[in-house]
Structures are given as structure tokens and as C-alpha cells.
Design an enzyme around this catalytic site. Structure first.
Site, short mmCIF file in Angstrom:
data_model
loop_
_atom_site.label_atom_id
_atom_site.label_comp_id
_atom_site.label_asym_id
_atom_site.label_seq_id
_atom_site.Cartn_x
_atom_site.Cartn_y
_atom_site.Cartn_z
N ASN A 23 -41.25 32.25 39.95
CA ASN A 23 -41.10 33.69 39.66
C ASN A 23 -41.15 34.02 38.17
OD1 ASN A 23 -38.71 32.59 38.94
ND2 ASN A 23 -37.40 33.96 40.13
N ASP A 98 -28.12 16.49 47.16
CA ASP A 98 -27.29 15.83 46.16
C ASP A 98 -25.94 16.53 46.19
OD1 ASP A 98 -26.30 14.63 43.82
OD2 ASP A 98 -28.27 14.68 42.86
N ASP A 199 -22.96 12.07 44.39
CA ASP A 199 -22.82 11.99 42.94
C ASP A 199 -21.46 11.38 42.56
OD1 ASP A 199 -23.81 13.17 40.24
OD2 ASP A 199 -21.74 13.88 40.40
N GLU A 256 -23.80 7.11 44.04
CA GLU A 256 -23.97 6.76 42.63
C GLU A 256 -22.74 5.96 42.20
OE1 GLU A 256 -24.87 8.92 38.37
OE2 GLU A 256 -23.27 9.64 39.65
N HIS A 331 -32.89 11.54 36.57
CA HIS A 331 -32.64 12.68 35.68
C HIS A 331 -31.61 12.38 34.58
CE1 HIS A 331 -29.41 12.56 38.52
NE2 HIS A 331 -28.73 13.43 37.82
N ASP A 332 -30.98 11.21 34.64
CA ASP A 332 -29.98 10.84 33.63
C ASP A 332 -30.49 9.78 32.66
OD1 ASP A 332 -28.01 12.47 34.76
OD2 ASP A 332 -27.33 10.88 36.11
C1 GLC Z 1 -23.93 12.06 37.80
C2 GLC Z 1 -25.20 12.87 37.69
C3 GLC Z 1 -25.25 13.48 36.33
C4 GLC Z 1 -24.05 14.38 36.16
C5 GLC Z 1 -22.76 13.64 36.46
C6 GLC Z 1 -21.63 14.60 36.65
O1 GLC Z 1 -23.89 11.01 36.91
O2 GLC Z 1 -26.30 12.08 37.97
O3 GLC Z 1 -26.42 14.19 36.10
O4 GLC Z 1 -24.00 14.86 34.86
O5 GLC Z 1 -22.82 12.89 37.63
O6 GLC Z 1 -21.75 15.29 37.85
#
Ligand code: GLC
Length: 565
Positions: A23, A98, A199, A256, A331-332
Site C-alpha cells: 500500500n 511466530d 520466540d 528458539e 532476522h537476528d
Molecule cells: C528473539 C527474536 C528477536 C527478538 C527477541 C525478543 O530472539 O528472534 O528478534 O528481538 O527474541 O523477542
């Protein structure tokens, strides 16, 4: 070994804010993802993992959730979400959400209530403590710099946040919190989602009494990390979640869990554990950190022999007892080709393909991070003003306060900032890389999008993209790629990573040159005779008159041979 769909799948991770804007507001969204479903289907991936899209003030790009039951308006509406889920299912793909269960946003109504007074019914949804000697209740440090404790004047107490101060940790000792979270997980499952990436799940339990970590100068030391990671109670809580909720659905789960080795990981993913299907391990993500205590920013060159040691341990310990989740970036983390390959020409393409071969030929489920399939690289922004990540910005501020020279801070940021992976997906060579029609995106696009983009990758039959497609296709064709037992060859070779995989009457030999040099690979006849073999895939055409017994490898060459007995 039990065969299941999530072992045979390939996962594609989407960081929605940077994937595709529909958008023109400069921010990626769900309708943007919808417009790319054919792209994903064509690539051949089975499961799409979408980073958080729930309502959030966005201090940590969605990992600070203020309403678990709503889609953030920046990403779209619940109708868009339903359409996305349907669109994926219609194309034979699945959706993995997620979910952040360790903490919420400080704007979540629970926290707004909780901070009002000590006797508020929601007070114990979070972790509040009195200060000690005029300072915070203990000496734990946050992932995002500084203390894990934030003082709140209203009630003269501190609340705990392992991440930013906008992400207060939930109190999993409170049964009401657990009930709320279970109900919410069930709600999403009933909507038809196919799995979760949980997460920061390793941190939901904290050491009783929240004791101080030892002073690093003392021995033995207890690092704060050990007081809030992978504790026994995490397993009790996960088993409870499994028995009450997850068990009833045919889904895929991945947690994670940093800070553990494969033996401890079996406590999460062991076939008999009733917890999770897989966990993301972090040992290979710390190979370029100067020391365990120094954190991620203090970067040293990593060694291939260390990578082999770590990966081989995970491959062998989990074989037949659990399941690996394999990844080289997310993404980290920095971009895989910049970190484990070589993002300089002419090596970017061969090294990205070599890494892809590695990722897909290991036992476990491969996770591809958006843009990896076209070899997107790290980014170098000269000014801190171009960075957006809360971890990076906090690190910068802290280092400046400590008097560290700007150039040194920026060097670490260029190598390690999470924004390396968060610049917009590069769809074409046009302005803003085809990510948005806005004049600028929420974060600058990588200037190399003129060269590195999806349009070019699809057009060019030799691209990294087509190579990924072929790897994904091969996984569907050969069970040995999914289920074969791994065995490492040449553990001490500094440039070549070679291993075999065996399943029933099939054997794979994977040969990877992790360097820009040309080492000779001596064929291990004892592992697999070089007769009647098939070259399944390679990032180079075979040379004429090759002597397989003494095979000179080209820079970043990768080959996979199959033999059937
Ligand atoms: C995990 C995610 C990260 C986030 C953190 C806190 O490590 O991958 O991107 O900042 O958790 O939620």
C-alpha cells in the site's frame, strides 16, 4: 526413525516489515506477502514462517506484542490474514506463526494494569521486585544492553525485562498467565495455523529467588544467562503446553533456545519428551564471537574446523533421537553469504550456492531466510541514523557512553547488526528495489539491489535462486537427503567440509570447499567408491578428464554425489 511431513519440509522465513509493501507506506504487509505466494510456491518451499504480525507498538519490530488476538494495522487486517492462510493452503503450503510467550509489550493491557498498583489483579502477570541497596534487585544484564530491571516510580518497584524495557517478561509462575497463553495458542490453532516458532522460549522460567550472577572475576562463575535459560521448569511448562494444547493438532513447532548443546536440546526435542519438534541452536552463531562472555559484538574470524565440530555434534547426537532445525541466518543474524561465504565478486554466487548445498544436505529441516535464495548480503550504512534495530541502537549508545571510538562501534555494527538481515527484500533493480512505491522504505534498501534482485535471479538460469529450487526439488526426490545418517570426513581439513549421508541402499557424498583457494579433495574410497555414481548437483560444471580420486576444487565449489548399492 519416524517419517513425518515437517521433517521433509523446507521452511521459508518472512520478516514481514521488509518483505513486500502493498500500500505504498514503506512498510511490508500481509497483502504484500499475498502478492508473492506464487513466487514462494515456485521456489518449492513447504512451510512459511512469518515473524510476528500481532498488534504491536513496534519497538522490536513486532516482538513486543500488545494484543495477541489482533493483526497490527501496519500489516493489515484479520481478513488479510485469513486470506493469506487460505492462499498458502490452496497452494499446498503451510503457515507457521511466530509467537512470543516470554514477554509482551509494555503497552499490553495486562502490563498497563499490572503497573498501576501493587494489589492490581494483574500485578503478578509480570515480575516485580523491590530494589536492593539503592539499585536494581539483581545484577543480570539485558540482551539489549543495561540492566534487565526497569524502575517504575508509581509503585517504587522494578520490573524485569530480558530484552528491551518495552518488553516486560511474563510471570510463568502465575497459573492465570499460563491459562491465558494456552487459550490464545489454542485460538490460533483453531484458526488453522500449522505451527509455531516459539520466540525466546528457553527463558520463560527464571532461577528461584532471582539470585545475582557471580562476578565474572570469581570462579566458578554463574553467568546470569544460566539463571534464566533452559531451566528444568521450562520443560515442565512446555510439557504442560503440549499435553493441554499442542498434542491435539498435527503441527510443527520449533523453539528458539540459545545456550545449549545437543544433549540438552534432546530435553526439548527428544522423541519421548512431548515438548517441541525442533529447536534453533546457536553454537554456530557464536563461532565468530571472541569469547562466550564477550557477547556477539566482539568479532573474530571463525574457523571451518570449529564449524565442523559443532555441526557434526548436533548431527550425530540428534540422529534417531530428535530432529535438527538447520539455518545459516535469520532476522537476528548477519547475512549468510557475508558471514560464512564471501560476498565479494566473483565469489558471491559460488559461495552462496555452496552454503545452500550445505544447508540442504544436512539432516534436519532447512530454514531459508528471505533473500538468502538470491544471495542478499550485509549492508554498510555510514551513519547510525540509518539503523533501526533497538539492539543496535542500544549498543551504539552504550559504547559511546563508554568512550569507544565511533569507527570501532560502526565496524562491529557493519558486521553484526541485525539490520543486515532486515533491509528490504530486493525484488528488482528499480528505486526501492521493488519493495515499495513510497519514496523511501522504513529502512534504507541495500544499494546493491541494482545487481542482486529477484527479477534478475529468475531470468538467469545459473542464479542462486534456481540452484535453491533444484536443492528443494532434490529433497522431495531422495529420502536419503532427509533421513540419511551423517558422517563427517576430514575433520581437520581447514578448507574442505565433506560428509556422507547413508540411508538403506543410498549414499550421498557432499563435498564443500569453504575457501577461495583450490584445495585438492582426495576421494575417500573407504566411504564410497567412485564408480557408478551420479553427480546430483554442483555449483560448477564438471571439468573435462577429471581424476575423481584427486579432485582439485574450484573456489567455493560444492558437489553432491549419489550412489545406490
Ligand atoms: C528473539 C527474536 C528477536 C527478538 C527477541 C525478543 O530472539 O528472534 O528478534 O528481538 O527474541 O523477542
Amino acid at each position: 526413525m519416524k517419517r513425518t511431513w515437517w521433517k521433509e519440509s523446507v521452511v521459508y522465513q518472512i520478516y514481514p516489515i521488509s518483505f513486500k509493501d502493498s500500500n505504498g507506506d514503506g512498510v511490508g504487509d500481509l497483502r504484500g506477502i499475498l502478492s508473492k505466494l506464487d513466487y514462494l510456491q515456485d521456489l518449492g518451499v513447504d512451510v512459511v514462517w512469518i515473524c510476528p504480525i500481532y498488534q504491536s507498538p513496534g519497538h522490536d519490530n513486532g516482538y513486543d506484542i500488545s494484543d495477541y488476538y489482533k493483526i497490527d494495522p501496519a500489516f493489515g487486517t484479520m481478513e488479510d490474514f485469513d486470506e493469506l492462510l487460505e492462499g498458502l493452503h490452496a497452494r499446498g503450503m503451510k503457515l507457521m506463526m511466530d509467537l512470543v510467550l516470554n514477554h509482551t509489550s509494555d503497552e499490553h493491557p495486562w502490563f498497563l494494569e499490572s503497573r498501576k498498583s501493587k494489589d492490581n489483579p494483574k500485578r503478578d502477570y509480570y515480575i516485580w521486585r523491590k530494589g536492593k541497596n539503592g539499585g536494581p534487585p539483581n545484577n543480570w544484564e539485558s540482551y539489549f544492553s543495561g540492566s534487565v530491571w526497569e524502575y517504575d516510580e508509581r509503585t517504587d518497584e522494578y520490573y524485569l525485562h530480558l530484552y528491551s524495557k518495552h518488553q516486560p517478561d511474563l510471570n510463568w509462575e502465575n497459573p492465570a498467565v499460563i491459562r491465558e497463553l494456552h487459550d490464545m495458542v489454542k485460538w490460533w490453532l483453531q484458526k488453522g495455523v500449522d505451527g509455531f516458532r516459539f520466540d525466546a522460549i528457553a527463558h520463560i522460567a527464571k532461577a528461584k529467588g532471582l539470585p545475582d550472577a557471580d562476578n565474572p572475576q570469581q570462579t566458578p562463575t554463574v553467568r546470569a544467562y544460566e539463571l534464566f535459560s533452559n531451566l528444568d521448569d521450562v520443560h515442565t511448562l512446555l510439557q504442560d503446553l503440549y499435553d493441554n494444547v499442542l498434542y491435539y493438532y498435527d503441527i510443527m513447532t520449533v523453539g528458539e533456545t540459545s545456550g545449549l548443546g545437543p544433549e540438552e536440546a534432546l530435553c526439548y526435542v527428544g522423541d519421548d519428551r512431548r515438548e517441541l519438534n525442533m529447536t534453533f541452536q546457536f553454537e554456530h552463531m557464536f563461532l565468530d564471537a571472541a569469547s562466550a562472555g564477550s557477547g556477539k559484538w566482539d568479532v573474530v574470524p571463525w574457523k571451518l574446523t570449529d564449524l565442523k565440530e559443532v555441526i557434526s555434534r548436533w548431527q550425530t547426537v540428534l540422529h534417531g533421537r530428535g530432529w535438527n532445525a538447520n539455518y545459516l541466518c535469520n532476522h537476528d543474524q548477519p547475512r549468510a553469504v557475508s558471514r560464512f561465504g564471501n560476498d565479494q565478486e566473483p565469489y558471491r554466487i559460488p559461495s552462496a550456492k555452496m552454503l545452500a548445498t550445505f544447508l540442504h544436505m544436512l539432516e534436519g529441516t532447512p530454514y531459508i531466510y528471505q533473500g538468502e535464495e538470491i544471495g542478499m548480503t550485509n549492508v554498510v550504512f555510514d551513519s547510525i541514523d540509518d539503523y533501526r534495530d533497538v539492539e543496535t541502537l542500544n549498543y551504539y549508545e552504550e559504547q559511546r557512553r563508554n568512550g569507544v571510538p565511533e569507527a570501532d562501534i560502526m565496524r562491529a555494527i557493519h558486521l553484526k547488526s541485525r539490520d543486515n538481515a532486515r533491509t528490504p527484500m530486493q525484488w528488482d533493480a528499480g528505486p526501492q528495489a521493488g519493495f515499495t512505491t513510497a519514496e523511501s522504505a522504513w529502512i534504507r534498501v541495500n544499494p546493491n539491489h541494482e545487481r542482486i534482485n529477484v527479477e534478475e535471479a529468475i531470468r538467469n538460469p545459473d542464479s542462486i535462486y534456481h540452484y535453491y529450487k533444484e536443492l528443494i526439488r532434490l529433497r522431495k526426490e531422495h529420502a536419503v537427503i532427509v533421513y540419511g545418517a551423517y558422517e563427517l570426513l576430514l575433520p581437520d581439513h581447514p578448507q574442505i567440509y565433506a560428509f556422507t549421508r547413508k540411508l538403506e541402499k543410498s549414499r550421498l557424498l557432499v563435498i564443500l570447499n569453504f575457501s577461495s583457494e583450490e584445495p585438492v579433495f582426495e576421494w575417500p574410497v573407504e566411504a564410497m567408491e567412485p564408480e557408478d555414481i551420479e553427480l546430483l548437483i554442483s555449483n560448477y560444471a564438471p571439468q573435462e578428464h577429471e581424476d575423481l580420486l584427486n579432485l582439485p576444487l574450484r573456489p567455493y565449489e560444492a558437489r553432491v554425489y549419489l550412489k545406490r548399492y
